[in-house]
Design an enzyme around this catalytic site. Structure first.
Site, PDB file in Angstrom:
ATOM      1  N   ARG A 147       0.901  -1.128  -0.113  1.00  0.00           N
ATOM      2  CA  ARG A 147       0.016  -0.006   0.062  1.00  0.00           C
ATOM      3  C   ARG A 147       0.888   1.333  -0.065  1.00  0.00           C
ATOM      4  NH1 ARG A 147      -3.989   2.062   4.896  1.00  0.00           N
ATOM      5  NH2 ARG A 147      -2.180   3.307   5.283  1.00  0.00           N
ATOM      6  N   TYR A 159      -2.235  11.197   8.354  1.00  0.00           N
ATOM      7  CA  TYR A 159      -2.613  10.127   8.570  1.00  0.00           C
ATOM      8  C   TYR A 159      -2.032   9.163   7.613  1.00  0.00           C
ATOM      9  CZ  TYR A 159      -4.621   5.911  10.664  1.00  0.00           C
ATOM     10  OH  TYR A 159      -4.915   4.824  11.265  1.00  0.00           O
ATOM     11  N   ASP A 214      -5.036   4.006   0.209  1.00  0.00           N
ATOM     12  CA  ASP A 214      -6.294   3.954   0.883  1.00  0.00           C
ATOM     13  C   ASP A 214      -6.812   5.506   0.917  1.00  0.00           C
ATOM     14  OD1 ASP A 214      -8.004   4.054   2.873  1.00  0.00           O
ATOM     15  OD2 ASP A 214      -6.855   3.081   4.440  1.00  0.00           O
ATOM     16  N   HIS A 216      -9.334   6.597   2.780  1.00  0.00           N
ATOM     17  CA  HIS A 216      -9.773   6.919   4.113  1.00  0.00           C
ATOM     18  C   HIS A 216     -11.045   7.942   4.205  1.00  0.00           C
ATOM     19  CE1 HIS A 216      -6.760   5.207   6.688  1.00  0.00           C
ATOM     20  NE2 HIS A 216      -5.813   5.502   6.142  1.00  0.00           N
ATOM     21  N   GLU A 240      -8.883   2.211  -1.812  1.00  0.00           N
ATOM     22  CA  GLU A 240      -9.769   1.748  -0.747  1.00  0.00           C
ATOM     23  C   GLU A 240     -10.556   3.011   0.029  1.00  0.00           C
ATOM     24  OE1 GLU A 240      -7.168   0.112   2.425  1.00  0.00           O
ATOM     25  OE2 GLU A 240      -8.656   0.595   3.892  1.00  0.00           O
ATOM     26  N   GLU A 266     -13.728  -1.333   6.140  1.00  0.00           N
ATOM     27  CA  GLU A 266     -13.190  -1.613   7.329  1.00  0.00           C
ATOM     28  C   GLU A 266     -13.752  -1.082   8.512  1.00  0.00           C
ATOM     29  OE1 GLU A 266      -9.442   0.400   6.502  1.00  0.00           O
ATOM     30  OE2 GLU A 266      -9.609   1.774   8.238  1.00  0.00           O
ATOM     31  N   ARG A 287     -13.521  -5.442   2.961  1.00  0.00           N
ATOM     32  CA  ARG A 287     -12.330  -5.058   3.840  1.00  0.00           C
ATOM     33  C   ARG A 287     -12.578  -5.226   5.424  1.00  0.00           C
ATOM     34  NH1 ARG A 287      -7.935  -4.373   4.271  1.00  0.00           N
ATOM     35  NH2 ARG A 287      -7.823  -2.139   5.141  1.00  0.00           N
ATOM     36  N   GLU A 343      -4.314  -7.588   4.598  1.00  0.00           N
ATOM     37  CA  GLU A 343      -3.443  -6.578   5.028  1.00  0.00           C
ATOM     38  C   GLU A 343      -2.720  -7.092   6.152  1.00  0.00           C
ATOM     39  OE1 GLU A 343      -5.784  -3.358   6.767  1.00  0.00           O
ATOM     40  OE2 GLU A 343      -4.238  -1.917   6.370  1.00  0.00           O
ATOM     41  N   TRP A 406     -12.987  11.034   7.671  1.00  0.00           N
ATOM     42  CA  TRP A 406     -11.980  10.069   7.996  1.00  0.00           C
ATOM     43  C   TRP A 406     -11.652   9.290   6.625  1.00  0.00           C
ATOM     44  CZ3 TRP A 406      -7.982   7.800   9.645  1.00  0.00           C
ATOM     45  CH2 TRP A 406      -7.427   8.256  10.889  1.00  0.00           C
TER      46      TRP A 406
HETATM   47  O1  EZ4 Z   1      -7.151   3.393   9.952  1.00  0.00           O
HETATM   48  O2  EZ4 Z   1      -6.832   0.500  11.549  1.00  0.00           O
HETATM   49  O3  EZ4 Z   1      -6.602   0.224   5.984  1.00  0.00           O
HETATM   50  N1  EZ4 Z   1      -6.209   0.481   7.148  1.00  0.00           N
HETATM   51  C1  EZ4 Z   1      -6.621   1.542   7.973  1.00  0.00           C
HETATM   52  C2  EZ4 Z   1      -6.456   1.351   9.230  1.00  0.00           C
HETATM   53  C3  EZ4 Z   1      -7.152   2.109  10.112  1.00  0.00           C
HETATM   54  C4  EZ4 Z   1      -6.990   1.757  11.695  1.00  0.00           C
HETATM   55  C5  EZ4 Z   1      -8.269   2.158  12.367  1.00  0.00           C
HETATM   56  O4  EZ4 Z   1      -8.167   1.813  13.858  1.00  0.00           O
HETATM   57  O5  EZ4 Z   1      -7.168   2.382   7.262  1.00  0.00           O
HETATM   58  O6  EZ4 Z   1      -4.799   2.010   9.712  1.00  0.00           O
HETATM   59 CO    CO Z   2      -8.071   1.440   5.397  1.00  0.00          CO
END
Ligand code: EZ4
Ligand code: CO
Length: 406
Positions: A147, A159, A214, A216, A240, A266, A287, A343, A406
């Site tokens: 990733r 992040y 990702d 997010h 993702e 997720e 996921r 993952e 997020w």
């Molecule tokens: O942000 O597990 O794809 N993985 C992620 C993770 C999540 C955290 C949240 O608890 O996006 O890193």
């Molecule tokens: Co993620």
């Protein structure tokens, strides 16, 4: 095989983990992961106050019945806290059943469908040289899929990107804090930058390496569609969480505009979260984590439903899933026909001192091992050296201070 004793273990070897321990009358011990990152003690209270009193004396073999009893019997269904608590019970019961059978759990789930589960790791960097170093480090560790997350020019620490101080990257404990850190985000700057990163990575590492990214949940459907299109030349394994997960209809717009494969789920905790996404084939990968979706019993059913629509697994495996939760995912990965990728961020040495695992990572493939049960034992004595400490994920704000997705 009756449950004689049930107990919740809380430990923080590098980060917080919630583990349910079930003991049968004949002394077999089963473990289940109930860790909910940043909300750990809510699951502890749910288990201790409302679930444990129901477990003593129950038939440990009756996994489906116990699942339905905890899900339907509570009247209040779904939600991350409830489903993490049910997952902890479900996985501990599967661990017990497989230990009683003297078999690794995957044998009870249908046996091995493959030699090992393709894993992807998290490469990241604030700039391209750091990112390339991180990718090389992952390739040296044996990863055959990565990733890619990077810093965005003009923004500070974001992040999913390591600080660049040489620390191993897993956001926490490096970024853990008793009060959530705040980060600054600008989606337009991000959208301009990301395709240039994938262009550079493909140029440096060639066309074969599977690359993931990702988002997010930070984009609108139009922004996600534009990013998906812009990334098509770089042949991603998946994009993702491109849009906020509550609204499955958003994925219709994205799906109709790009062939970049999509992975979602997720933060989901139920098959109903997936209903539209699966039946309309709006995603390519599920996921979910075993730990956040009500356990093996529930995730297995989601995957069988997904199989009808050619949707495969890509289970969540960050370091906030404990080694117990990771092992549960690996047993499913090996048994499912519609496995896609797993993952795998690798736990810290402190975590692995408390949780003794038997899974292996060889030539880019994970395998749960052949120990009866899940193959993870908890060293309770070692765990006592690591008391719980509050740790929250960072909060994301736009440049004008508005709280963002997020
Ligand atoms: O942000 O597990 O794809 N993985 C992620 C993770 C999540 C955290 C949240 O608890 O996006 O890193
Ligand atoms: Co993620």
């Amino acid at each position: 095989m009756k449950i004689a004793h049930a107990e919740v273990l809380v430990t923080s070897p590098g980060r917080n983990f919630v583990t349910l321990k079930l003991v049968t009358e004949d002394g077999l011990v089963g473990y289940g992961d109930g860790t909910l990152n940043g909300r750990e003690l809510a699951v502890v209270a749910y288990l201790e106050e409302h679930v444990l009193p129901l477990l003593t004396g129950r038939n440990a073999h009756a996994i489906e019945d116990t699942w339905q009893y905890l899900y339907r019997g509570a009247y209040w269904r779904r939600g991350p806290v409830t489903m993490a608590a049910i997952a902890a019970v479900d996985v501990a019961l599967w661990d017990l059943k497989a230990k009683a059978a003297g078999m690794p759990l995957y044998e009870l789930l249908g046996g091995e469908s493959r030699r090992g589960a393709l894993a992807y790791g998290h490469a990241s960097g604030n700039d391209l040289p750091q990112l390339f170093d991180s990718i090389r480090e992952h390739l040296d560790l044996g990863y055959r899929a990565v990733r890619i997350q990077t810093g965005v020019p003009g923004l500070g620490q974001i992040y999913g990107v390591a600080g660049g101080d040489g620390d191993r990257y897993d956001y926490e404990p490096a970024r853990r804090s008793a009060v959530a850190l705040e980060e600054v985000w600008d989606t337009r700057a991000y959208l301009r930058h990301v395709p240039t990163v994938f262009e550079a990575v493909r140029h440096e590492f060639g066309p074969e390496l599977p690359l993931l990214h990702d988002g997010h949940h930070r984009m609108t459907p139009n922004q996600a569609a534009a990013l998906g299109r812009a990334l098509e030349p770089y042949d991603l394994f998946w994009l993702e969480d491109c849009t906020p997960a509550e609204n499955p209809e958003a994925l219709r717009r994205v799906r109709s505009q790009t062939t970049t494969p999509l992975a979602v789920g997720e933060v989901f905790n139920s098959v109903f979260d997936y209903q539209t996404l699966i039946t309309e084939q709006l995603i390519d990968y599920v996921r979910s984590a075993v730990t956040h979706t009500g356990g093996i019993t529930a995730l297995r059913k989601i995957m069988d439903f997904a199989a009808v629509y050619q949707i495969r697994s890509g289970f969540h495996g960050p370091t906030d899933i404990s080694p117990v939760g990771m092992a549960a995912a690996l047993h499913l990965d090996i048994a499912l026909h519609n496995f896609g990728i797993q993952e795998y961020m690798r736990h810290s040495p402190a975590t692995l001192e408390v949780f003794r695992t038997s899974y292996t990572f060889v030539d880019g493939l994970l395998h749960p091992g052949s120990t009866p049960g899940l193959g993870v034992e908890v060293d309770e004595q070692a765990s006592r050296a690591f008391p719980y400490s509050p740790a929250y994920l960072p909060v994301n704000r736009l440049t004008d201070g508005t709280v963002h997705d997020w």
